[in-house]
Write a protein that holds these residues in place. Structure first.
Motif, PDB file in Angstrom:
ATOM      1  N   PRO A   1      -0.167  -7.524   2.087  1.00  0.00           N
ATOM      2  CA  PRO A   1       0.501  -7.861   1.080  1.00  0.00           C
ATOM      3  C   PRO A   1      -0.143  -7.205  -0.252  1.00  0.00           C
ATOM      4  CG  PRO A   1       0.314  -9.617   2.384  1.00  0.00           C
ATOM      5  CD  PRO A   1      -0.634  -8.665   2.939  1.00  0.00           C
ATOM      6  N   THR A   2      -1.545  -7.525  -0.349  1.00  0.00           N
ATOM      7  CA  THR A   2      -2.108  -7.292  -1.561  1.00  0.00           C
ATOM      8  C   THR A   2      -2.219  -5.554  -1.581  1.00  0.00           C
ATOM      9  OG1 THR A   2      -4.230  -7.379  -0.570  1.00  0.00           O
ATOM     10  CG2 THR A   2      -3.388  -9.224  -1.747  1.00  0.00           C
TER      11      THR A   2
ATOM     12  N   ASP B   1       0.254  -3.333  -0.028  1.00  0.00           N
ATOM     13  CA  ASP B   1       1.643  -2.846   0.212  1.00  0.00           C
ATOM     14  C   ASP B   1       2.768  -3.344  -0.871  1.00  0.00           C
ATOM     15  OD1 ASP B   1       0.788  -1.180   2.285  1.00  0.00           O
ATOM     16  OD2 ASP B   1       0.497  -3.015   3.529  1.00  0.00           O
ATOM     17  N   LEU B   2       2.357  -4.480  -1.543  1.00  0.00           N
ATOM     18  CA  LEU B   2       3.431  -4.734  -2.381  1.00  0.00           C
ATOM     19  C   LEU B   2       3.292  -4.286  -3.571  1.00  0.00           C
ATOM     20  CD1 LEU B   2       4.023  -8.577  -1.404  1.00  0.00           C
ATOM     21  CD2 LEU B   2       5.663  -6.573  -0.982  1.00  0.00           C
TER      22      LEU B   2
ATOM     23  N   SER C   1       7.742  -0.864   8.982  1.00  0.00           N
ATOM     24  CA  SER C   1       6.794  -1.841   8.902  1.00  0.00           C
ATOM     25  C   SER C   1       7.551  -2.806  10.266  1.00  0.00           C
ATOM     26  CB  SER C   1       7.148  -2.822   7.796  1.00  0.00           C
ATOM     27  OG  SER C   1       6.450  -2.055   6.646  1.00  0.00           O
TER      28      SER C   1
ATOM     29  N   TRP D   1      -0.276  -4.119   7.865  1.00  0.00           N
ATOM     30  CA  TRP D   1       0.619  -4.277   6.529  1.00  0.00           C
ATOM     31  C   TRP D   1      -0.163  -5.316   5.672  1.00  0.00           C
ATOM     32  CZ3 TRP D   1       3.036  -8.246   3.920  1.00  0.00           C
ATOM     33  CH2 TRP D   1       3.895  -7.623   3.084  1.00  0.00           C
TER      34      TRP D   1
END
Length: 160
Positions: free
Chosen positions: A152-153, A155-156, A118, A150
């Motif tokens: 967040p919703t 990849d986390l 990333s 990338w």
């Protein structure tokens, strides 16, 4: 290509995964970096500790695919570690005791030498197909397989 010798405890496959062809992959470009064998950071965290200029040179036929990317955006690069061994299935990593299976490590030594990092876009020249990135942990000229945003919703992992 000459291979590095296996470390004590490492297990080699009795076949070369490079000779198995199940699919075709088009390299979409190459990653430019100052790194070569002997001075390349071991991972992206260590790469960020060293100042370097790095960028993507995208295949000119694919520059329209950069539409929508922005300077400052985080992206995931998937690249082909073309100068590594593919026949080690159990490794003796320097950073841990004992041996571990390749699928429990992020080492480039694996049947399909895919790596991912990333990174953040630092500059964007879509006309030339160049994308500046904040850091990278691969040799100059490493083939690029894909670029993904990338998110967040996605990849986390959710809190449990």
């Amino acid at each position: 290509m000459t291979h590095l010798e296996a470390r004590p405890g490492e297990v080699e496959l009795d076949f070369d995964p490079a000779t198995e062809t199940d699919a075709s992959v088009m390299f979409i470009g190459h990653i430019r970096s100052p790194w070569k064998r002997g001075d390349c950071p071991a991972n992206i965290r260590k790469a960020r500790e060293r100042t370097c200029e790095a960028w993507i040179e995208l295949d000119p036929r694919l520059v329209q695919g950069l539409n929508g990317l922005k300077v400052g955006q985080q992206i995931v690069l998937i690249y082909w570690m073309h100068e590594t061994r593919r026949d080690i299935i159990v490794q003796s990593p320097r950073h841990s005791e004992g041996t571990r299976g390749v699928f429990s490590l992020r080492s480039p030594l694996r049947p399909n030498p895919l790596a991912m990092s990333s990174v953040r876009i630092t500059s964007l020249d879509p006309d030339r197909g160049n994308v500046g990135i904040d850091a990278i942990d691969c040799f100059d000229g490493t083939p690029l397989v894909d670029i993904k945003p990338w998110v967040p919703t996605i990849d986390l992992l959710p809190d449990e």
